[in-house]
Scaffold this active site. Sequence first.
Site, PDB file in Angstrom:
ATOM      1  N   ILE A  97       0.839  -1.216   0.000  1.00 26.09           N
ATOM      2  CA  ILE A  97       0.000   0.000   0.000  1.00 26.09           C
ATOM      3  C   ILE A  97       0.863   1.250   0.000  1.00 26.09           C
ATOM      4  O   ILE A  97       1.948   1.270   0.598  1.00 26.09           O
ATOM      5  CB  ILE A  97      -0.971   0.037   1.214  1.00 26.09           C
ATOM      6  CG1 ILE A  97      -1.856   1.290   1.145  1.00 26.09           C
ATOM      7  CG2 ILE A  97      -0.217  -0.046   2.540  1.00 26.09           C
ATOM      8  CD1 ILE A  97      -3.097   1.237   1.981  1.00 26.09           C
ATOM      9  N   LYS A 107      -4.808  10.090   7.975  1.00 23.43           N
ATOM     10  CA  LYS A 107      -6.212  10.482   8.098  1.00 23.43           C
ATOM     11  C   LYS A 107      -7.123   9.256   8.119  1.00 23.43           C
ATOM     12  O   LYS A 107      -8.333   9.368   7.919  1.00 23.43           O
ATOM     13  CB  LYS A 107      -6.617  11.384   6.915  1.00 23.43           C
ATOM     14  CG  LYS A 107      -5.886  12.722   6.870  1.00 23.43           C
ATOM     15  CD  LYS A 107      -6.357  13.520   5.659  1.00 23.43           C
ATOM     16  CE  LYS A 107      -5.524  14.750   5.412  1.00 23.43           C
ATOM     17  NZ  LYS A 107      -5.652  15.772   6.459  1.00 23.43           N
ATOM     18  N   GLY A 108      -6.516   8.087   8.265  1.00 19.94           N
ATOM     19  CA  GLY A 108      -7.316   6.861   8.335  1.00 19.94           C
ATOM     20  C   GLY A 108      -7.601   6.225   6.977  1.00 19.94           C
ATOM     21  O   GLY A 108      -8.212   5.161   6.902  1.00 19.94           O
ATOM     22  N   PHE A 109      -7.159   6.865   5.886  1.00 16.50           N
ATOM     23  CA  PHE A 109      -7.479   6.314   4.559  1.00 16.50           C
ATOM     24  C   PHE A 109      -6.730   4.998   4.304  1.00 16.50           C
ATOM     25  O   PHE A 109      -7.268   4.090   3.680  1.00 16.50           O
ATOM     26  CB  PHE A 109      -7.154   7.325   3.455  1.00 16.50           C
ATOM     27  CG  PHE A 109      -8.051   8.528   3.450  1.00 16.50           C
ATOM     28  CD1 PHE A 109      -9.433   8.385   3.388  1.00 16.50           C
ATOM     29  CD2 PHE A 109      -7.528   9.816   3.504  1.00 16.50           C
ATOM     30  CE1 PHE A 109     -10.274   9.492   3.381  1.00 16.50           C
ATOM     31  CE2 PHE A 109      -8.353  10.928   3.507  1.00 16.50           C
ATOM     32  CZ  PHE A 109      -9.727  10.771   3.443  1.00 16.50           C
ATOM     33  N   ASN A 138       9.672   2.722   9.510  1.00 18.50           N
ATOM     34  CA  ASN A 138       8.362   3.199   9.037  1.00 18.50           C
ATOM     35  C   ASN A 138       7.307   2.963  10.126  1.00 18.50           C
ATOM     36  O   ASN A 138       6.470   2.072  10.055  1.00 18.50           O
ATOM     37  CB  ASN A 138       7.993   2.470   7.740  1.00 18.50           C
ATOM     38  CG  ASN A 138       6.820   3.118   7.015  1.00 18.50           C
ATOM     39  OD1 ASN A 138       6.165   4.009   7.557  1.00 18.50           O
ATOM     40  ND2 ASN A 138       6.553   2.662   5.810  1.00 18.50           N
ATOM     41  N   ALA A 141       3.464   3.049   9.264  1.00 17.30           N
ATOM     42  CA  ALA A 141       2.953   1.842   8.598  1.00 17.30           C
ATOM     43  C   ALA A 141       2.873   0.697   9.605  1.00 17.30           C
ATOM     44  O   ALA A 141       1.854  -0.011   9.680  1.00 17.30           O
ATOM     45  CB  ALA A 141       3.862   1.465   7.430  1.00 17.30           C
ATOM     46  N   TYR A 145      -0.503  -1.389  10.566  1.00 16.46           N
ATOM     47  CA  TYR A 145      -0.613  -2.839  10.360  1.00 16.46           C
ATOM     48  C   TYR A 145      -0.965  -3.549  11.671  1.00 16.46           C
ATOM     49  O   TYR A 145      -1.807  -4.434  11.703  1.00 16.46           O
ATOM     50  CB  TYR A 145       0.694  -3.416   9.809  1.00 16.46           C
ATOM     51  CG  TYR A 145       1.126  -2.847   8.469  1.00 16.46           C
ATOM     52  CD1 TYR A 145       0.191  -2.443   7.518  1.00 16.46           C
ATOM     53  CD2 TYR A 145       2.475  -2.717   8.144  1.00 16.46           C
ATOM     54  CE1 TYR A 145       0.587  -1.922   6.298  1.00 16.46           C
ATOM     55  CE2 TYR A 145       2.881  -2.205   6.919  1.00 16.46           C
ATOM     56  CZ  TYR A 145       1.931  -1.796   6.011  1.00 16.46           C
ATOM     57  OH  TYR A 145       2.321  -1.289   4.799  1.00 16.46           O
TER      58      TYR A 145
HETATM   59  C1  LIG Z   1       1.613   3.544   5.873  1.00 16.71           C
HETATM   60  C2  LIG Z   1       0.311   4.076   5.343  1.00 16.71           C
HETATM   61  C3  LIG Z   1      -0.307   3.090   4.364  1.00 16.71           C
HETATM   62  C4  LIG Z   1      -0.671   4.267   6.504  1.00 16.71           C
HETATM   63  O1  LIG Z   1      -1.867   4.819   6.012  1.00 16.71           O
HETATM   64  P1  LIG Z   1      -2.404   6.201   6.654  1.00 16.71           P
HETATM   65  O2  LIG Z   1      -3.696   6.526   6.020  1.00 16.71           O
HETATM   66  O3  LIG Z   1      -1.331   7.233   6.562  1.00 16.71           O
HETATM   67  O4  LIG Z   1      -2.529   5.782   8.169  1.00 16.71           O
HETATM   68  P2  LIG Z   1      -3.809   5.722   9.126  1.00 16.71           P
HETATM   69  O5  LIG Z   1      -4.239   7.134   9.377  1.00 16.71           O
HETATM   70  O6  LIG Z   1      -4.830   4.791   8.581  1.00 16.71           O
HETATM   71  O7  LIG Z   1      -3.183   5.032  10.431  1.00 16.71           O
HETATM   72  C5  LIG Z   1      -1.879   5.378  10.867  1.00 16.71           C
HETATM   73  C6  LIG Z   1      -1.680   4.978  12.288  1.00 16.71           C
HETATM   74  O8  LIG Z   1      -0.306   5.191  12.613  1.00 16.71           O
HETATM   75  C7  LIG Z   1      -0.212   6.127  13.683  1.00 16.71           C
HETATM   76  N1  LIG Z   1       0.958   6.950  13.388  1.00 16.71           N
HETATM   77  C8  LIG Z   1       1.059   7.996  12.545  1.00 16.71           C
HETATM   78  N2  LIG Z   1       2.338   8.450  12.545  1.00 16.71           N
HETATM   79  C9  LIG Z   1       3.029   7.663  13.398  1.00 16.71           C
HETATM   80  C10 LIG Z   1       4.377   7.637  13.837  1.00 16.71           C
HETATM   81  N3  LIG Z   1       5.282   8.496  13.377  1.00 16.71           N
HETATM   82  N4  LIG Z   1       4.743   6.675  14.739  1.00 16.71           N
HETATM   83  C11 LIG Z   1       3.848   5.772  15.200  1.00 16.71           C
HETATM   84  N5  LIG Z   1       2.538   5.769  14.827  1.00 16.71           N
HETATM   85  C12 LIG Z   1       2.147   6.707  13.943  1.00 16.71           C
HETATM   86  C13 LIG Z   1      -1.499   6.903  13.654  1.00 16.71           C
HETATM   87  O9  LIG Z   1      -1.763   7.445  14.936  1.00 16.71           O
HETATM   88  C14 LIG Z   1      -2.486   5.821  13.245  1.00 16.71           C
HETATM   89  O10 LIG Z   1      -2.818   4.970  14.309  1.00 16.71           O
HETATM   90  P3  LIG Z   1      -4.196   5.202  15.133  1.00 16.71           P
HETATM   91  O11 LIG Z   1      -5.277   5.174  14.117  1.00 16.71           O
HETATM   92  O12 LIG Z   1      -4.212   4.061  16.104  1.00 16.71           O
HETATM   93  O13 LIG Z   1      -4.049   6.539  15.754  1.00 16.71           O
HETATM   94  C15 LIG Z   1       0.536   5.445   4.618  1.00 16.71           C
HETATM   95  O14 LIG Z   1       0.952   6.410   5.547  1.00 16.71           O
HETATM   96  C16 LIG Z   1       1.533   5.370   3.487  1.00 16.71           C
HETATM   97  O15 LIG Z   1       1.237   4.831   2.446  1.00 16.71           O
HETATM   98  N6  LIG Z   1       2.752   5.920   3.687  1.00 16.71           N
HETATM   99  C17 LIG Z   1       3.759   6.059   2.648  1.00 16.71           C
HETATM  100  C18 LIG Z   1       4.124   4.752   1.954  1.00 16.71           C
HETATM  101  C19 LIG Z   1       4.298   3.614   2.912  1.00 16.71           C
HETATM  102  O16 LIG Z   1       4.897   3.752   3.950  1.00 16.71           O
HETATM  103  N7  LIG Z   1       3.753   2.451   2.529  1.00 16.71           N
HETATM  104  C20 LIG Z   1       3.865   1.239   3.318  1.00 16.71           C
HETATM  105  C21 LIG Z   1       5.121   0.530   2.993  1.00 16.71           C
HETATM  106  S1  LIG Z   1       5.333  -0.965   3.971  1.00 16.71           S
END
Ligand SMILES: CC(C)(COP(=O)(O)OP(=O)(O)OC[C@H]1O[C@@H](n2cnc3c(N)ncnc32)[C@H](O)[C@@H]1OP(=O)(O)O)[C@@H](O)C(=O)NCCC(=O)NCCS
Length: 184
Positions: A97, A107-109, A138, A141, A145
């Site tokens: 992803i 933002k939860g997406f 990361n 992520a 997960y």
């Molecule tokens: C990783 C990814 C898929 C997550 O999706 P997202 O929409 O950003 O994340 P969400 O808002 O759904 O959830 C993120 C969670 O991480 C937490 N979080 C955010 N930043 C954080 C940080 N620096 N350290 C720890 N937790 C963190 C949030 O609080 C949230 O948890 P919660 O809902 O329990 O509060 C997205 O950020 C992404 O694609 N990032 C760039 C590419 C990538 O990293 N891909 C994955 C490769 S393995």
Amino acid sequence: MRMRKPVFLDGRRIFLRPIDMRDMERFFRWFNDPRLRRHLLLPFPTTRMAEKEFIERMTKLKDGVVLSIVVKRGGRLIGNVSLFKINGIHRSADLGIAIADLSMASKGFGTEAMGLVLDYAFGTLNLNRVELSVHDFNRRAEAAYRRLGFVEEGRRRQSYYCDGEYHDDILMAMLRDEWKNGRG
Ligand SMILES: CC(C)(COP(=O)(O)OP(=O)(O)OC[C@H]1O[C@@H](n2cnc3c(N)ncnc32)[C@H](O)[C@@H]1OP(=O)(O)O)[C@@H](O)C(=O)NCCC(=O)NCCS
């Protein structure tokens, strides 16, 4: 396992549709941003031609499905999510992803997109196991997960070289029963 396509998945705030050439220009821009690339397995910048070929290849994938993530309100493309290496014997697949539009992260997406794909993997395709790996730095992520119910199974030590340092990759997976249990 040969996939039935196209796949459309409808969520609360987003929908997932097959990746197509309309997405090329934005993916080209996003996947050339080092802040995004370091989280993926893309050490080098990409060209328009390479991005076009990538999309062509992904639309023809026989054992996988690559979906673009679109926010319903406004119709904005924000990234992609995929199931690949779908194996009909072991009933397993890998998940990948990227919320590639970094202004739309946290933002939860991502959680919603993975939820739709996990429902599809376990519910529609009747898979038993979905796995992924994540670079140890990361944190966002990894947190997403874990909250979805992925379980750490091991580490590939110093398997990823980035910005002058080696990093571990954390291997995680979710089994079908864990997804059901996680959702009560
Ligand atoms: C990783 C990814 C898929 C997550 O999706 P997202 O929409 O950003 O994340 P969400 O808002 O759904 O959830 C993120 C969670 O991480 C937490 N979080 C955010 N930043 C954080 C940080 N620096 N350290 C720890 N937790 C963190 C949030 O609080 C949230 O948890 P919660 O809902 O329990 O509060 C997205 O950020 C992404 O694609 N990032 C760039 C590419 C990538 O990293 N891909 C994955 C490769 S393995």
